[in-house]
Design a protein around this motif. Structure first.
Motif, short mmCIF file in Angstrom:
data_model
loop_
_atom_site.label_atom_id
_atom_site.label_comp_id
_atom_site.label_asym_id
_atom_site.label_seq_id
_atom_site.Cartn_x
_atom_site.Cartn_y
_atom_site.Cartn_z
N LEU A 198 34.09 -10.37 5.12
CA LEU A 198 35.00 -9.62 5.97
C LEU A 198 35.62 -10.51 7.04
CD1 LEU A 198 36.28 -6.99 7.00
CD2 LEU A 198 34.16 -6.55 8.27
N GLY A 199 34.84 -11.42 7.58
CA GLY A 199 35.35 -12.34 8.57
C GLY A 199 36.44 -13.24 8.03
N ALA A 200 36.35 -13.59 6.73
CA ALA A 200 37.39 -14.41 6.11
C ALA A 200 38.71 -13.65 6.07
CB ALA A 200 36.97 -14.84 4.72
N CYS A 201 38.65 -12.35 5.81
CA CYS A 201 39.87 -11.54 5.83
C CYS A 201 40.51 -11.59 7.21
CB CYS A 201 39.55 -10.08 5.48
SG CYS A 201 38.81 -9.84 3.86
N LEU A 202 39.69 -11.46 8.25
CA LEU A 202 40.20 -11.52 9.62
C LEU A 202 40.80 -12.89 9.92
CD1 LEU A 202 37.31 -9.72 11.56
CD2 LEU A 202 39.62 -8.85 11.20
N ALA A 203 40.09 -13.95 9.51
CA ALA A 203 40.53 -15.31 9.81
C ALA A 203 41.89 -15.61 9.19
CB ALA A 203 39.48 -16.31 9.33
N VAL A 206 44.67 -13.55 10.98
CA VAL A 206 44.98 -14.08 12.31
C VAL A 206 45.75 -15.39 12.20
CG1 VAL A 206 43.96 -15.06 14.40
CG2 VAL A 206 43.06 -12.92 13.46
N ALA A 207 45.33 -16.27 11.27
CA ALA A 207 46.00 -17.55 11.11
C ALA A 207 47.45 -17.37 10.68
CB ALA A 207 45.25 -18.41 10.09
N ALA A 208 47.70 -16.39 9.83
CA ALA A 208 49.07 -16.14 9.37
C ALA A 208 49.96 -15.65 10.50
CB ALA A 208 49.06 -15.13 8.23
N ARG A 209 49.38 -14.94 11.48
CA ARG A 209 50.16 -14.39 12.59
C ARG A 209 50.31 -15.38 13.75
NH1 ARG A 209 49.65 -8.45 13.28
NH2 ARG A 209 49.17 -8.87 15.48
N ASN A 210 49.59 -16.49 13.69
CA ASN A 210 49.59 -17.44 14.81
C ASN A 210 49.75 -18.87 14.30
OD1 ASN A 210 48.65 -15.73 17.39
ND2 ASN A 210 47.52 -15.02 15.59
N ARG A 211 50.85 -19.10 13.64
CA ARG A 211 51.09 -20.40 13.04
C ARG A 211 51.35 -21.48 14.07
NH1 ARG A 211 55.54 -19.18 8.49
NH2 ARG A 211 55.22 -21.41 8.12
N ASP A 212 51.67 -21.09 15.30
CA ASP A 212 51.97 -22.06 16.35
C ASP A 212 50.73 -22.55 17.07
OD1 ASP A 212 51.66 -19.42 17.26
OD2 ASP A 212 52.59 -19.92 19.19
N HIS A 328 45.49 -7.18 2.95
CA HIS A 328 46.33 -7.79 3.99
C HIS A 328 46.27 -9.31 3.92
CE1 HIS A 328 47.60 -9.07 8.03
NE2 HIS A 328 48.31 -7.94 8.05
N ALA A 329 45.07 -9.88 3.71
CA ALA A 329 44.93 -11.34 3.66
C ALA A 329 45.72 -11.93 2.51
CB ALA A 329 43.46 -11.71 3.55
N ASN A 330 45.68 -11.28 1.36
CA ASN A 330 46.43 -11.79 0.21
C ASN A 330 47.93 -11.69 0.43
OD1 ASN A 330 44.90 -12.63 -2.39
ND2 ASN A 330 43.68 -10.99 -1.51
N SER A 331 48.37 -10.63 1.11
CA SER A 331 49.81 -10.45 1.31
C SER A 331 50.40 -11.49 2.26
CB SER A 331 50.08 -9.04 1.85
OG SER A 331 49.55 -8.90 3.16
N CYS A 332 49.57 -12.05 3.16
CA CYS A 332 50.09 -13.01 4.14
C CYS A 332 49.59 -14.42 3.90
CB CYS A 332 49.74 -12.56 5.56
SG CYS A 332 47.98 -12.53 5.92
N LEU A 333 49.00 -14.66 2.74
CA LEU A 333 48.42 -15.96 2.46
C LEU A 333 49.45 -17.08 2.54
CD1 LEU A 333 45.75 -17.31 1.64
CD2 LEU A 333 46.43 -17.02 -0.75
N HIS A 334 50.66 -16.78 2.13
CA HIS A 334 51.73 -17.79 2.12
C HIS A 334 52.08 -18.28 3.52
CE1 HIS A 334 53.78 -13.99 3.00
NE2 HIS A 334 54.72 -14.72 3.58
N ALA A 335 51.74 -17.50 4.54
CA ALA A 335 52.10 -17.86 5.91
C ALA A 335 51.02 -18.65 6.63
CB ALA A 335 52.41 -16.59 6.71
N VAL A 336 49.88 -18.87 5.99
CA VAL A 336 48.77 -19.59 6.63
C VAL A 336 49.06 -21.09 6.60
CG1 VAL A 336 46.32 -20.13 6.55
CG2 VAL A 336 47.11 -17.81 6.02
#
Length: 728
Positions: A198-203, A206-212, A328-336
């Motif tokens: 579950l923590g990996a999903c969160l990680a 969060v990484a996808a939303r904070n690329r900076d 959610h994690a799979n949908s934003c994987l490209h942004a990590v």
């Protein structure tokens, strides 16, 4: 410059973590709590420049200073006697006991806590490490690693209370607020996130939303974040052993004291292994329930804690979190874009972790994998896994934007050195190295007494076939003189991913050398080693010597330019020329580079690997510029012995201005090269007089000297030095 390791393949009572006052901030924020910290007077060994507090140094009394000035015994002298585990390490029973304390008064929203044993040993300028727990939510999943990680990081663990029902998107916001706050406070420092399930999903979210923000993600068997993904090519759920077990959870009565997925998260002890083996069998449902019942007696000491940590309703909620989180994690994987280290197990009975890790490596731009073939799904609760060593070996530990080989390096712990010694003990036994050094008066002696203790010291020598001479050299310097020799190595040991493709060589094979301080060759790294007064190891012949051709044994391939002399003189380094011989007694080349290039498929492979490797000496001429990556074909020989001779140290202090003149610099460079050749010639001649050059004679000697301890491979006699009286 140099290349080393061109083709080496080496391989009490339990107290609560904190006592807190319920002074909570707004919902979803960080909980502030008073802590009782355990203060230890034991000094913590660190690499150069880890930010010791100067103000505290001024308060140290004279007695403490005197005690620190005393010479301490070399703890590395007898690796066999070093403890198997570091003092202070916790175990699975500690995890279960502290879970009791954690959930005893477990109300309120999700919040952070800092483990008690980490708070007193961490330097304020160390990076922050956030641990995001798995399905249990306690935040204690790294308990077996707190002791070592606490010397490198400021650790905060996320605790999700048992009765909490915070949705996934709110948990993401909680973690996001924390990293943004920390990044605002220390914008030039990375933030580490260690996560599982579950923590990996969160990680990932969060990484996808904070690329900076500079994030470093370490994820253990992260296949769970695609557990509920419905993408046919991307999901691992259809291959998971959890699929037939979820219906079992639905039909179990509420009073049945078994929390199935959580039990599966336990490591593989004997009773636990039997339970897990029974659970994951694909048999009829009644058979599975029957086998589980037989093992409940063996698990009975753990069941009350497990039932409290993850009651049935909480488990259902956590599975829903996993479902929404994985989607959610799979949908934003490209942004990590974060730097990623994935730890995957070879015996993961729940998920196809290795397949999932490869998928992630292809999808993420900066991702490395470390495999643990004998481990199960939940690595962090296994006794033989040390997360601190893994991070150091992967060169993932840094305190700034980039890794600094001087200030970010942390020397090996006694346990890490013990593991190294165990892994290469067969090499030491087979080679029985003879190490000779030269005193200031030119006398050659057995051992390393002639090596200067104070740095900077630059060891300059000949690179034998495949660079295998590095292993005994680094080991003996630690055991005899407590000196850490830091090799200046070929970038192939450090290259990550190029053009979105995995590296051609298994980079994890070199992790142990990185733990021992190896750095990629560059002028900047050379400067940092000299400025930090290190003992550095340099091979001017580099890859060309380590991968030499037939008939080129012990021939130096040095560049025309005196690359290292001025830099050494800039810091007044002591240059120690040395030679090493013996690889010709272990292997004979039958197909070298010239032969392999005549074979079409071999030529294509060499060209492909070389093209993807970092180019060195592109402006050089002659044979030293011939840096093709290849593995010569060899046949083993009846083992002989390794011999090293370290020449008289050459002092460069006060020569900085003098060596600005090219002619004088070239003269010193040629003198060093001549000394290395002289050391090689000396060893080739004198080894003929060694009655123990053959491994059979050495085995007989060791068998006849069994008491009080077996003779060390380094202490077996060799040729007589009494007749050698000419200065070096």
């Amino acid at each position: 410059m140099a290349a080393i390791g061109a083709s080496i393949h080496l391989v009490g009572g339990v107290s609560p973590f904190f006592q807190r006052r319920t002074t909570t901030t707004s919902y979803g924020g960080i909980t502030k709590r008073g802590r009782i910290l355990a203060v230890s007077s034991e000094p913590i060994g660190r690499g150069t420049g880890l930010g010791e507090n100067e103000n505290l140094d001024k308060k140290i009394n004279l007695k403490t200073v005197t005690e620190k000035a005393e010479v301490k015994p070399n703890i590395y002298a007898n690796p066999e006697e070093l403890p198997e585990f570091d003092e202070g390490k916790k175990w699975l029973k500690d995890y279960l006991e502290e879970c009791k304390e954690m959930i005893r008064s477990d109300g309120g929203p999700p919040r952070w806590f800092s483990p008690l044993e980490c708070s007193s040993s961490t330097s304020p300028d160390c990076p922050l490490l956030l641990f995001l727990p798995g399905i249990d939510g306690t935040g204690l999943g790294l308990i077996m690693h707190h002791h070592n990680l606490g010397k490198m990081f400021n650790i905060w663990c996320l605790h999700i209370p048992v009765q909490d029902r915070t949705p996934f998107n709110e948990l993401v916001k909680l973690v996001e607020r924390t990293i943004r706050s920390e990044n605002y406070r220390s914008p030039n420092r990375p933030i580490y996130i260690v996560a599982e399930s579950l923590g990996a999903c969160l990680a990932f979210s969060v990484a996808a939303r904070n690329r900076d923000i500079d994030l470093v993600l370490v994820s253990s068997n992260p296949g769970l974040f695609s557990l509920f993904s419905f993408l046919p090519a991307a999901t691992s759920f259809s291959k998971s052993q959890l699929q037939p077990l979820i219906p079992l959870l639905e039909i179990m009565p509420d009073q049945f004291p078994l929390n199935l997925p959580y039990m599966l998260s336990l490591p593989t002890g004997n009773p636990l292994r039997m339970l897990i083996d029974n659970v994951v069998k694909r048999g009829p449902l009644p058979q599975i329930i029957g086998e589980l019942s037989q093992d409940l007696a063996k698990m009975s000491p753990y069941l009350p804690v497990l039932a409290d940590i993850l009651p049935k309703e909480t488990l259902r909620w956590k599975l829903d979190l996993l479902k929404s989180g994985s989607a959610h994690a799979n949908s934003c994987l490209h942004a990590v874009k974060a730097q990623m280290l994935i730890l995957c197990s070879g015996r993961d009975q729940l998920l196809p972790s290795q397949e999932e890790s490869k998928r992630l490596q292809k999808a993420l731009p900066d991702c490395e994998i470390r495999k643990f073939e004998e481990s199960g799904h939940f690595l962090f609760l296994e006794d033989n896994i040390d997360l601190a060593t893994i991070i150091k070996g992967a060169s993932f530990y840094r305190r700034g934007k980039r890794f600094d080989c001087g200030s970010d390096y942390i020397p090996p712990t006694p346990r890490e050195f013990k593991k190294l010694h165990e892994s290469i003990s067969w090499i030491l036994t087979a080679t029985s190295p003879v190490m000779l050094s030269t005193l200031e008066d030119g006398k050659v002696v057995r051992g390393l007494a002639g090596i200067p203790s104070e740095g900077p010291v630059l060891l300059v020598g000949y690179h034998t076939l495949l660079g295998v001479e590095v292993v005994p050299l680094v080991t003996q310097f630690m055991m005899e003189r407590n000196i850490l020799v830091r090799g200046i190595a070929h970038p192939v040991m450090f290259v990550r991913v190029k053009d979105g493709k995995p590296p051609d060589v298994e980079i994890s094979d070199y992790d142990i050398l990185r733990v021992m301080g190896a750095v990629p060759v560059s002028a900047a790294n050379f400067y940092k080693l000299m400025s930090s007064k290190s003992h550095a190891l340099l091979y001017p012949g580099g890859l060309r010597e380590a991968l030499h051709r037939k008939g080129e044994e012990y021939k130096l391939f040095w560049p025309d330019k005196s690359e290292f002399v001025r830099m050494a003189a800039r810091f007044g380094a002591k240059i120690v020329p040395f030679g090493a011989v013996g690889t010709d007694d272990f292997a004979e080349i039958i197909l070298d580079y010239n032969d392999l290039m005549k074979i079409p498929w071999s030529r294509e492979e060499i060209e492909q690997i070389t093209s993807r490797s970092v180019k060195l000496r592109v402006d050089a001429s002659g044979e030293v510029a011939n840096q093709q990556m290849h593995m010569p074909w060899m046949i083993p020989k009846f083992p002989g012995r390794f011999y090293y001779r370290f020449g008289k140290p050459i002092l460069t202090k006060g020569m900085k201005e003098e060596l600005k003149e090219k002619k004088r610099c070239d003269e010193l460079y040629l003198h060093i090269k001549s000394e290395v050749e002289g050391c090689i010639d000396f060893l080739k001649h004198r080894r003929e007089e060694d009655p123990y050059r053959n491994i059979a004679s050495r085995v007989l000697y060791q068998a006849s000297h069994p008491h009080p301890h077996p003779t060390s491979p380094f202490n077996i006699p060799s040729f007589d030095l009494s007749d050698f009286d000419s200065p070096s």
